[in-house]
Design an enzyme around this catalytic site. Structure first.
Site, PDB file in Angstrom:
ATOM      1  N   CYS A 381       6.257  60.300  33.754  1.00 27.05           N
ATOM      2  CA  CYS A 381       6.952  59.578  32.790  1.00 27.05           C
ATOM      3  C   CYS A 381       7.467  60.490  31.439  1.00 27.05           C
ATOM      4  O   CYS A 381       8.608  61.062  31.769  1.00 27.05           O
ATOM      5  CB  CYS A 381       6.382  58.501  32.310  1.00 27.05           C
ATOM      6  SG  CYS A 381       7.034  56.914  31.634  1.00 27.05           S
ATOM      7  N   HIS A 507       4.300  55.996  36.989  1.00 26.88           N
ATOM      8  CA  HIS A 507       2.735  56.375  36.607  1.00 26.88           C
ATOM      9  C   HIS A 507       1.980  56.273  38.071  1.00 26.88           C
ATOM     10  O   HIS A 507       0.993  55.531  38.448  1.00 26.88           O
ATOM     11  CB  HIS A 507       2.191  55.601  35.504  1.00 26.88           C
ATOM     12  CG  HIS A 507       2.512  55.845  34.094  1.00 26.88           C
ATOM     13  ND1 HIS A 507       2.203  56.910  33.466  1.00 26.88           N
ATOM     14  CD2 HIS A 507       3.529  54.897  33.500  1.00 26.88           C
ATOM     15  CE1 HIS A 507       2.902  56.744  32.289  1.00 26.88           C
ATOM     16  NE2 HIS A 507       3.899  55.589  32.266  1.00 26.88           N
ATOM     17  N   GLU A 509      -0.799  57.867  38.690  1.00 28.37           N
ATOM     18  CA  GLU A 509      -2.115  58.262  38.357  1.00 28.37           C
ATOM     19  C   GLU A 509      -2.779  56.718  38.733  1.00 28.37           C
ATOM     20  O   GLU A 509      -4.038  56.800  38.939  1.00 28.37           O
ATOM     21  CB  GLU A 509      -2.106  58.736  37.131  1.00 28.37           C
ATOM     22  CG  GLU A 509      -2.077  58.081  35.910  1.00 28.37           C
ATOM     23  CD  GLU A 509      -0.492  58.034  35.365  1.00 28.37           C
ATOM     24  OE1 GLU A 509       0.274  58.404  36.095  1.00 28.37           O
ATOM     25  OE2 GLU A 509      -0.275  57.645  34.102  1.00 28.37           O
TER      26      GLU A 509
HETATM   27  N1  GLN Z   1       8.246  57.249  25.483  1.00 28.22           N
HETATM   28  C1  GLN Z   1       8.857  57.030  26.800  1.00 28.22           C
HETATM   29  C2  GLN Z   1       9.639  55.849  27.138  1.00 28.22           C
HETATM   30  O1  GLN Z   1       9.308  54.814  26.460  1.00 28.22           O
HETATM   31  C3  GLN Z   1       7.813  57.467  27.708  1.00 28.22           C
HETATM   32  C4  GLN Z   1       6.724  56.371  28.183  1.00 28.22           C
HETATM   33  C5  GLN Z   1       5.671  56.731  29.098  1.00 28.22           C
HETATM   34  O2  GLN Z   1       5.510  58.176  29.149  1.00 28.22           O
HETATM   35  N2  GLN Z   1       4.876  55.878  29.373  1.00 28.22           N
HETATM   36  O3  GLN Z   1      10.235  55.632  27.936  1.00 28.22           O
END
Ligand code: GLN
Length: 544
Positions: A381, A507, A509
């Protein structure tokens, strides 16, 4: 009808109540009993999505897009189920629901009170999960410890349940800590006695007490707890601290907890089969060569902020018969110190999720180090945003490319909001959340890892890859290896001419399991384990 196990905590928090709950689920599941789990969080937030990781640790995301407590991650990993929004209930949700009903006029003429209105709403959430999951046993963990002001309505609700659904259908388990006094070299039971008294004061008599301790618990101590707390001798279950959390189900089973629960709830059960867990623990405890991974993030002082990432890395390491040697690298430190000092020994670099500009430049440095030194890199992400920013800066020969999250006026917003996100003002629950499909591109490393062409992964972000820059980055070596089925969103990208530099907008994970590592983590560790860093030597064959 479902049977309910209610789990409360005594003395102090952070003694592993969530792992204990997950382990009880495991030993019931090993007897072919279907289980579902719910966590009750006494805070007033509707969900933890708006809380800082320093307050709350990781925010775990369910497939259906709920932002939840990190204990749900442990439940999913241990019981191997995919939970839903119904598995996390907060005081904020309960009061919102009660007040919405009041405004609608559902209680016309009445005075709305904690008992019965709030407690009834809480009990409805128990029953809702039981109905939706159709599980034979619903395990419900009350967050916090007995005696907390915020937890009182939840405790009152679980007390009422015994009368509502019948004594044979409800079991109360209390998880407590036995502190050790160095001066007298003994474990003390008094705090446990006090917390059980506090439970009894509100009408809950525990059926089982699980005693956490850093030292072995003697028979005498068990007798004492049994006597003072009025619990069967065999229902006082010792749970000393162990090397790996994955050993907890085996310990509880050895102490007879599975059979005890089956007897007390009158459940039909098969013989337990924990062979997979035994094999996993045997593997974890065996002598394993380490794989050195640097996790570059800005919340590294609080490792709970990356709970699922660490677990997913462990699962992948176990798969390759390695143990994880994880180095927590603060991204702000990287901004000050040279990358070589902090990343010199890393065989792989992982940049996980996060929000806000603090520490971003350190993460970009880590991505640049991975690209230039051919170190395997996995971006999750925010880790993908960082990889895109870094390659864009290299491609255009300027430090200006950035995410609009960190620099709203950059001429190169390589990561930006989608038009539909720009219109959103509220912060709670408004990100792209939960499962979305991703079409993999044949021949890519990502497609090779998954071994299939369409996958569903969990998201939690506002910002996305900006398609205006697809061509520029492609010329610099970027491969778009996973796209939304309409081709509009970049979900996975990787670098050509590099051993393994792969990032995802989602994600992964959250989907990893102890015996079934996530494919991206598995392949990341698979490549990293063979990378030789400074001072390292190739492992020698054990026999000539
Ligand atoms: N800050 C970034 C966004 O809002 C990534 C978010 C994250 O890593 N979960 O898109």
């Amino acid at each position: 009808m479902a049977k309910y196990i209610f789990i409360t905590g005594g003395v102090v928090s952070s003694v592993g109540k969530g792992i204990t709950v997950a382990s009880i689920g495991t030993i019931l599941k090993s007897r072919q009993i279907t289980v579902s789990v719910q966590k009750l969080d006494p805070y007033l937030n509707v969900d933890p999505g708006t809380m800082s990781p320093y307050q709350h640790g990781e925010v775990f995301v369910t497939q259906d897009g709920a932002e939840t407590d990190l204990d749900l991650g442990n439940y999913e990993r241990f019981i191997d189920v995919n939970l839903t929004a119904e598995s996390n209930v907060t005081t904020g949700q309960i009061y919102s629901a009660v007040i919405a009903k009041e405004r609608r006029g559902d209680f016309l003429g009445g005075t709305i009170q904690v008992v019965p209105h709030v407690t009834t709403e809480i009990k409805e959430q128990f029953k809702k999960l039981a109905e939706k999951s159709k599980a034979r046993v619903v395990i419900i963990e009350v967050g916090g410890t007995v005696g907390d002001i915020e937890g009182q309505p939840f405790l009152e609700a679980i007390r009422q349940m015994r009368n509502d659904v019948g004594r044979d259908n409800v079991l109360y388990v209390h998880v407590t800590l036995l502190p050790y006094l160095t001066s007298t070299q003994e474990l003390k039971t008094k705090p446990t006695q006090h917390s059980v008294n506090e439970l009894r004061r509100i009408g809950v008599q525990p059926d089982i007490i699980i005693c956490r301790s850093d030292y072995p618990i003697s028979e005498g101590i068990r007798d004492k707890i049994s006597l003072f707390c009025d619990v069967d001798r065999k229902a006082v279950i010792p749970l000393p601290t162990v090397d790996t959390i994955y050993e907890v189900p085996l310990l509880l089973e050895e102490e007879g907890l599975g059979q005890l629960v089956v007897n007390k709830l009158g459940l039909k059960a098969r013989k337990p089969d924990l062979s997979q867990w035994q094999e996993l623990v045997r593997r974890i405890k065996g002598p394993l060569e380490p794989v050195n991974i640097a996790l570059v993030g800005k919340y590294v002082e609080l490792q709970d902020a990356y709970f699922s990432v660490r677990e997913a890395l462990c699962h992948a390491a176990f798969y390759h018969n390695r143990c994880l040697d994880l180095h927590w690298v603060h991204s702000e430190e990287l901004e000050k110190d040279g990358t070589d000092t902090l990343l010199r020994s890393a065989q792989g670099i992982i940049v996980p999720g996060g929000f806000g500009v603090r520490g971003i430049e350190g993460m970009v440095k880590a991505a640049s180090y991975a690209r230039n030194n051919e170190i395997p890199y996995l971006g999750l992400c925010l880790g993908m945003h960082v990889m895109v920013i870094e390659l864009a800066r290299y491609a255009v020969g300027s430090t200006e490319p950035n995410s609009a999250e960190f620099d709203a006026s950059t001429p190169y917003p390589v990561i930006d909001l989608l038009p539909e996100q720009k219109a959103i003002e509220n912060k709670g629950g408004t990100m792209r959340l939960g499962n979305y499909p991703c079409q993999l591109v044949d021949g890519s490393r990502a497609a090779k890892a998954y071994g299939q062409s369409l996958v569903y992964e969990r998201h939690r972000h506002r910002f996305e890859f900006n398609n205006e820059f697809r061509d520029i980055l492609q010329k610099a070596g970027m491969i778009y290896s996973g796209l939304s089925p309409d081709g509009r969103l970049v979900e996975l990208c990787e670098l050509a001419n590099h051993p393994w530099m792969v990032s995802c907008q989602f994600h992964p994970e959250f989907g990893s399991r102890p015996g079934r590592p996530h494919p991206l983590f598995r392949d990341f560790i698979g490549v990293a384990k063979d990378i030789l860093r400074e001072g390292a030597q190739p492992s020698l064959p054990l026999s000539p």
